[in-house]
Design a protein around this motif. Structure first.
Motif, PDB file in Angstrom:
ATOM      1  N   TYR A  85       0.862  -1.180   0.000  1.00 28.34           N
ATOM      2  CA  TYR A  85       0.000   0.000   0.000  1.00 28.34           C
ATOM      3  C   TYR A  85       0.905   1.238   0.000  1.00 28.34           C
ATOM      4  CZ  TYR A  85      -4.344   2.561   1.066  1.00 28.34           C
ATOM      5  OH  TYR A  85      -5.448   3.373   1.004  1.00 28.34           O
ATOM      6  N   PHE A 131       1.136   5.055   1.701  1.00 27.49           N
ATOM      7  CA  PHE A 131       0.623   5.917   2.750  1.00 27.49           C
ATOM      8  C   PHE A 131       1.131   7.332   2.494  1.00 27.49           C
ATOM      9  CE2 PHE A 131       0.448   1.706   4.395  1.00 27.49           C
ATOM     10  CZ  PHE A 131      -0.632   1.672   5.251  1.00 27.49           C
ATOM     11  N   ARG A 178       0.113   2.342  12.469  1.00 26.63           N
ATOM     12  CA  ARG A 178      -1.021   2.242  11.541  1.00 26.63           C
ATOM     13  C   ARG A 178      -0.675   1.353  10.355  1.00 26.63           C
ATOM     14  NH1 ARG A 178      -2.673   6.473   7.290  1.00 26.63           N
ATOM     15  NH2 ARG A 178      -4.671   5.731   6.558  1.00 26.63           N
ATOM     16  N   ILE A 179       0.558   1.460   9.852  1.00 26.87           N
ATOM     17  CA  ILE A 179       0.982   0.639   8.727  1.00 26.87           C
ATOM     18  C   ILE A 179       0.950  -0.836   9.100  1.00 26.87           C
ATOM     19  CG2 ILE A 179       2.956   0.028   7.268  1.00 26.87           C
ATOM     20  CD1 ILE A 179       3.696   3.003   7.222  1.00 26.87           C
ATOM     21  N   GLU A 238      -0.816  -2.229  11.487  1.00 19.74           N
ATOM     22  CA  GLU A 238      -2.212  -2.623  11.666  1.00 19.74           C
ATOM     23  C   GLU A 238      -2.858  -2.958  10.332  1.00 19.74           C
ATOM     24  OE1 GLU A 238      -4.114   0.541  13.715  1.00 19.74           O
ATOM     25  OE2 GLU A 238      -3.078   0.172  15.619  1.00 19.74           O
ATOM     26  N   TYR A 239      -2.571  -2.167   9.314  1.00 21.03           N
ATOM     27  CA  TYR A 239      -3.132  -2.440   7.995  1.00 21.03           C
ATOM     28  C   TYR A 239      -2.563  -3.738   7.434  1.00 21.03           C
ATOM     29  CZ  TYR A 239      -4.380  -2.052   3.097  1.00 21.03           C
ATOM     30  OH  TYR A 239      -4.873  -2.316   1.847  1.00 21.03           O
ATOM     31  N   TRP A 251      -4.220  -6.631   9.080  1.00 19.80           N
ATOM     32  CA  TRP A 251      -5.584  -6.818   8.565  1.00 19.80           C
ATOM     33  C   TRP A 251      -5.556  -7.528   7.227  1.00 19.80           C
ATOM     34  CZ3 TRP A 251      -7.961  -4.960   4.130  1.00 19.80           C
ATOM     35  CH2 TRP A 251      -9.346  -5.174   4.066  1.00 19.80           C
ATOM     36  N   ARG A 252      -4.650  -7.104   6.337  1.00 21.80           N
ATOM     37  CA  ARG A 252      -4.540  -7.731   5.028  1.00 21.80           C
ATOM     38  C   ARG A 252      -4.123  -9.192   5.143  1.00 21.80           C
ATOM     39  NH1 ARG A 252      -6.293  -6.778   0.347  1.00 21.80           N
ATOM     40  NH2 ARG A 252      -4.319  -7.025  -0.778  1.00 21.80           N
TER      41      ARG A 252
END
Length: 225
Positions: free
Chosen positions: A79, A81, A132-133, A135-136, A139-140
């Motif tokens: 991703y 950011f 935050r990175i 956490e993403y 999730w992925r």
């Protein structure tokens, strides 16, 4: 105002944790300690400013190796950011890569005062927006575990269904019913039984399986094609 470009890498591995003797392995990531401002002394993801003379993937791989000595077989882009206020020096866009590595490769990572493995779900307050990175990325990873063959990146070429189920349980953080898991895996047709078994136990030796690489899944996750 010019926009800066950086790369960061999230590496997931299943590794033992000495503080949890009842858990053989936990989902872990390597972090590096920043030695200069901003956020001097704080932990962060491996990475740095993108190099003008190489691709983003090559920069990510080089920065990762320079800090941890890890050289995964692949890095896939996760991703980008780019929130306006994510860096103090002006707007900086970070292109994040990720990889999953087996335990034996993770053991080769250089650890020391400024490089350390952490439990992925119990991180300290990281530099920039790296919490935050992660956490993403978590999730992925967990989302893909539900429908892709991504778990095989944590395993060898062959494995038992119990080992495969344990990988799912560690990543998803929940217990799975062995019988239901076996039915789901076998009905998915993504694994193939081999003629090999695990020898040396007192009970019926479990059969070894491998992933069927002839089947092209709709979504292979970060393992690529």
């Amino acid at each position: 105002m010019p926009i800066g470009l950086a790369v960061s890498t999230v590496i997931f591995a299943l590794r033992p944790d000495s503080s949890r003797p009842d858990e053989p392995s936990i989902l872990s990531i390597p972090l590096v300690r920043r030695t200069r401002d901003p956020f001097a002394g704080r932990w962060s993801l491996p990475g740095g400013v993108a190099d003008d003379d190489e691709s983003l993937a090559d920069t990510a791989a080089r920065k990762l190796y320079e800090t941890t000595q890890l050289a995964p077989a692949y890095l896939e882009q996760l991703y980008a950011f780019g929130d306006v206020d994510r860096a103090w020096s002006g707007r900086v866009v970070s292109v994040v890569y990720w990889a999953l590595v087996r335990s034996e490769l993770a053991d080769q990572a250089a650890e020391g005062e400024n490089v350390r493995w952490f439990a992925a779900d119990e991180l300290p307050d990281l530099a920039f927006d790296h919490n935050r990175i992660v956490e993403y990325a978590l999730w992925r990873l967990r989302n893909k575990m539900e429908y892709s063959r991504i778990a095989h990146a944590f395993l060898g070429e062959t494995f038992t269904l119990a080992e495969l189920r344990r990988v799912h349980e560690i990543v998803l953080q929940r217990t799975l019913d062995p019988a239901n898991f076996r039915r789901q895996i076998e009905s998915s047709a993504t694994v193939v039984a081999t003629d090999e078994v695990v020898s040396g136990g007192r009970h019926r030796p479990p059969r070894l399986y491998r992933y069927d690489t002839t089947i092209r899944l709709a979504d292979n996750g970060p393992l690529g094609g």
